[in-house]
Scaffold this motif. Structure first.
Motif, mmCIF file in Angstrom:
data_model
loop_
_atom_site.group_PDB
_atom_site.id
_atom_site.type_symbol
_atom_site.label_atom_id
_atom_site.label_comp_id
_atom_site.label_asym_id
_atom_site.label_seq_id
_atom_site.Cartn_x
_atom_site.Cartn_y
_atom_site.Cartn_z
ATOM 1 N N GLN A 121 -11.441 80.978 25.027
ATOM 2 C CA GLN A 121 -12.603 81.791 25.397
ATOM 3 C C GLN A 121 -13.784 81.494 24.474
ATOM 4 O O GLN A 121 -14.931 81.343 24.933
ATOM 5 N N LEU A 122 -13.526 81.400 23.176
ATOM 6 C CA LEU A 122 -14.590 81.119 22.217
ATOM 7 C C LEU A 122 -15.121 79.699 22.382
ATOM 8 O O LEU A 122 -16.342 79.476 22.386
ATOM 9 N N ALA A 123 -14.229 78.717 22.520
ATOM 10 C CA ALA A 123 -14.657 77.324 22.643
ATOM 11 C C ALA A 123 -15.506 77.099 23.888
ATOM 12 O O ALA A 123 -16.512 76.385 23.851
ATOM 13 N N CYS A 124 -15.125 77.725 24.997
ATOM 14 C CA CYS A 124 -15.896 77.566 26.236
ATOM 15 C C CYS A 124 -17.249 78.256 26.136
ATOM 16 O O CYS A 124 -18.245 77.767 26.682
ATOM 17 N N TYR A 125 -17.302 79.369 25.428
ATOM 18 C CA TYR A 125 -18.588 80.027 25.197
ATOM 19 C C TYR A 125 -19.497 79.102 24.389
ATOM 20 O O TYR A 125 -20.694 78.951 24.700
ATOM 21 N N ILE A 126 -18.961 78.485 23.362
ATOM 22 C CA ILE A 126 -19.760 77.610 22.505
ATOM 23 C C ILE A 126 -20.287 76.416 23.284
ATOM 24 O O ILE A 126 -21.427 75.965 23.078
ATOM 25 N N ARG A 127 -19.498 75.875 24.204
ATOM 26 C CA ARG A 127 -19.960 74.726 24.977
ATOM 27 C C ARG A 127 -21.166 75.069 25.851
ATOM 28 O O ARG A 127 -21.927 74.191 26.243
ATOM 29 N N GLY A 153 -11.481 70.308 20.119
ATOM 30 C CA GLY A 153 -11.459 69.423 21.280
ATOM 31 C C GLY A 153 -12.236 69.926 22.468
ATOM 32 O O GLY A 153 -12.736 69.128 23.277
ATOM 33 N N ILE A 154 -12.383 71.260 22.607
ATOM 34 C CA ILE A 154 -13.125 71.834 23.728
ATOM 35 C C ILE A 154 -14.495 72.333 23.269
ATOM 36 O O ILE A 154 -15.508 72.112 23.941
ATOM 37 N N GLY A 155 -14.546 73.014 22.138
ATOM 38 C CA GLY A 155 -15.809 73.550 21.640
ATOM 39 C C GLY A 155 -16.678 72.536 20.934
ATOM 40 O O GLY A 155 -17.850 72.804 20.672
ATOM 41 N N ALA A 248 -17.886 65.367 26.226
ATOM 42 C CA ALA A 248 -17.221 66.386 27.033
ATOM 43 C C ALA A 248 -15.896 66.761 26.370
ATOM 44 O O ALA A 248 -15.400 66.044 25.496
ATOM 45 N N PRO A 249 -15.315 67.886 26.746
ATOM 46 C CA PRO A 249 -14.010 68.262 26.175
ATOM 47 C C PRO A 249 -12.992 67.146 26.378
ATOM 48 O O PRO A 249 -12.951 66.509 27.428
ATOM 49 N N ALA A 253 -7.219 67.906 24.696
ATOM 50 C CA ALA A 253 -7.416 69.300 24.311
ATOM 51 C C ALA A 253 -7.297 70.230 25.514
ATOM 52 O O ALA A 253 -6.719 71.320 25.414
ATOM 53 N N LEU A 254 -7.835 69.798 26.658
ATOM 54 C CA LEU A 254 -7.724 70.613 27.869
ATOM 55 C C LEU A 254 -6.263 70.764 28.298
ATOM 56 O O LEU A 254 -5.813 71.858 28.647
ATOM 57 N N GLU A 255 -5.532 69.664 28.244
ATOM 58 C CA GLU A 255 -4.111 69.716 28.605
ATOM 59 C C GLU A 255 -3.340 70.592 27.628
ATOM 60 O O GLU A 255 -2.463 71.367 28.027
#
Length: 360
Positions: A121-127, A153-155, A248-249, A253-255
């Motif tokens: 949730q935090l990493a996607c917000y940061i992106r 890896g995502i943020g 991009a992520p 990391a997504l997996e």
């Protein structure tokens, strides 16, 4: 001194008042915190820089209410995001405190899936942010752990201690406020990520507030965690150059995030089965004791029979309430994992393209 101070576990009004007054005397005139102790997050930010657009976001996965000794659920886990006014432009500061680790019946950390969901949730917000980002706090995760991998890896976050080769534990041992055999760990972190128009460069990092103290002849410390003092440089994008972009992520990391969410869901289902079994045992015991007591009442056994009947009734009610509560808690937890998975699945820019996402 530091331009900004980010704190965690500031639970009481008295502590917030004391820190706020001391901060204002030292020139920290911009202060953010929530008022409540119960569900208030315990986060506090003191800044010498003007702050704007403060936003607190509660984690959809916020802990286990049926574990009151863990207390995380009742603290109100989440993160605050606010913009700091600097000469090169706004910088987003994030202060957070992720779910702590606790051993479940099998000895493993039963909260790892919850913490991974919070990191997603935090990493996607940061992106979604186009400003430079500083993310600070007690992440309850170490280098290479699940939540750490997700944040990087995502943020797109970089760990200042790694970039500067300044890795030092922040939970020390021995320590007057921690168990004797508690291992040292580095779970308090400062992450950074460049923005669209301003690059972030790590300059320095040091551990602070880590010396032993003494109160009334007893050993003590400022906290059970040491602090971190970081220094960064903000480098504006030269005129005429294209906006900065970041990758991009990563697919890995997504997996990994998907897998950790799956493990969290499975842990929630196992916990429900275990709790429903315990509730069923209480129901059965309550019925058994209550039935035997009723027969004793019919035989005029008096006080002991009535006592047994009361105990049986309490067991029955406790089992019924426990079963209903477990169903509700686990249902809410699984819905939380589903919501976090939806956040993770949102479309993202192609690799190497500038980020064009909404402003919070």
């Amino acid at each position: 001194g530091a331009h900004v101070i980010a704190l965690q576990e500031v639970w009481t009004q008295g502590a917030r008042t004391l820190l706020g007054a001391a901060g204002r005397r030292a020139g920290y005139t911009a202060i953010w915190h929530r008022e409540a102790a119960f569900g208030g997050s315990g986060l506090m930010v003191l800044s010498r820089l003007p702050i704007s657009r403060p936003r607190f976001t509660a984690y959809r996965l916020a802990g286990l209410p049926q574990r009151p000794r863990q207390a995380d659920f009742y603290g109100g886990k989440g993160f605050v995001s606010l913009e700091l006014a600097t000469d090169p432009g706004p910088v987003t500061l994030i202060d957070t405190h992720l779910q702590a680790g606790y051993s479940g019946p099998t000895g493993s950390d039963e909260n790892s899936g919850i913490r991974a969901g919070q990191a997603v949730q935090l990493a996607c917000y940061i992106r979604d942010l186009q400003t430079p980002v500083l993310a600070t706090g007690d992440f309850n995760t170490g280098e290479g752990a699940d939540a750490y991998k997700i944040l990087g890896g995502i943020g797109g976050l970089g760990d200042l201690a790694v970039e500067l080769n300044r890795r030092e534990p922040t939970c020390l041992s021995p320590h007057p406020y921690r168990p004797v055999q508690a291992p040292e760990s580095r779970i308090d972190l400062i992450f950074a990520r460049s923005g669209r128009d301003t690059r972030v460069r790590a300059i320095a990092l040091e551990r602070t507030y880590d010396r032993a103290l003494e109160f009334a002849g007893e050993p003590g410390a400022y906290s059970d965690h040491a602090g971190l003092l970081g220094e960064i440089e903000l480098i504006p994008r030269p005129a005429g150059e294209p906006p900065f972009a970041w990758p991009a992520p990563s697919a890995a990391a997504l997996e990994h995030a998907e897998f950790q969410l799956h493990l969290g869901e499975e842990a929630a289902r196992r916990r429900r089965r275990r709790e429903m079994g315990q509730a069923g045992g209480l129901l059965g015991a309550g019925l058994l004791v209550g039935g035997s007591a009723w027969k004793a009442v019919e035989r005029r056994r008096g006080f002991l029979a009535r006592l047994a009947l009361g105990v049986g009734g309490l067991g029955f009610v406790a089992g019924l309430a426990g079963g209903a509560g477990s169903q509700w808690v686990t249902g809410n937890e699984l819905a939380g994992f589903a919501e976090v998975r939806e956040i993770l699945a949102r479309p993202r820019p192609a690799r190497g393209e500038p980020v064009r996402l909404r402003t919070p």
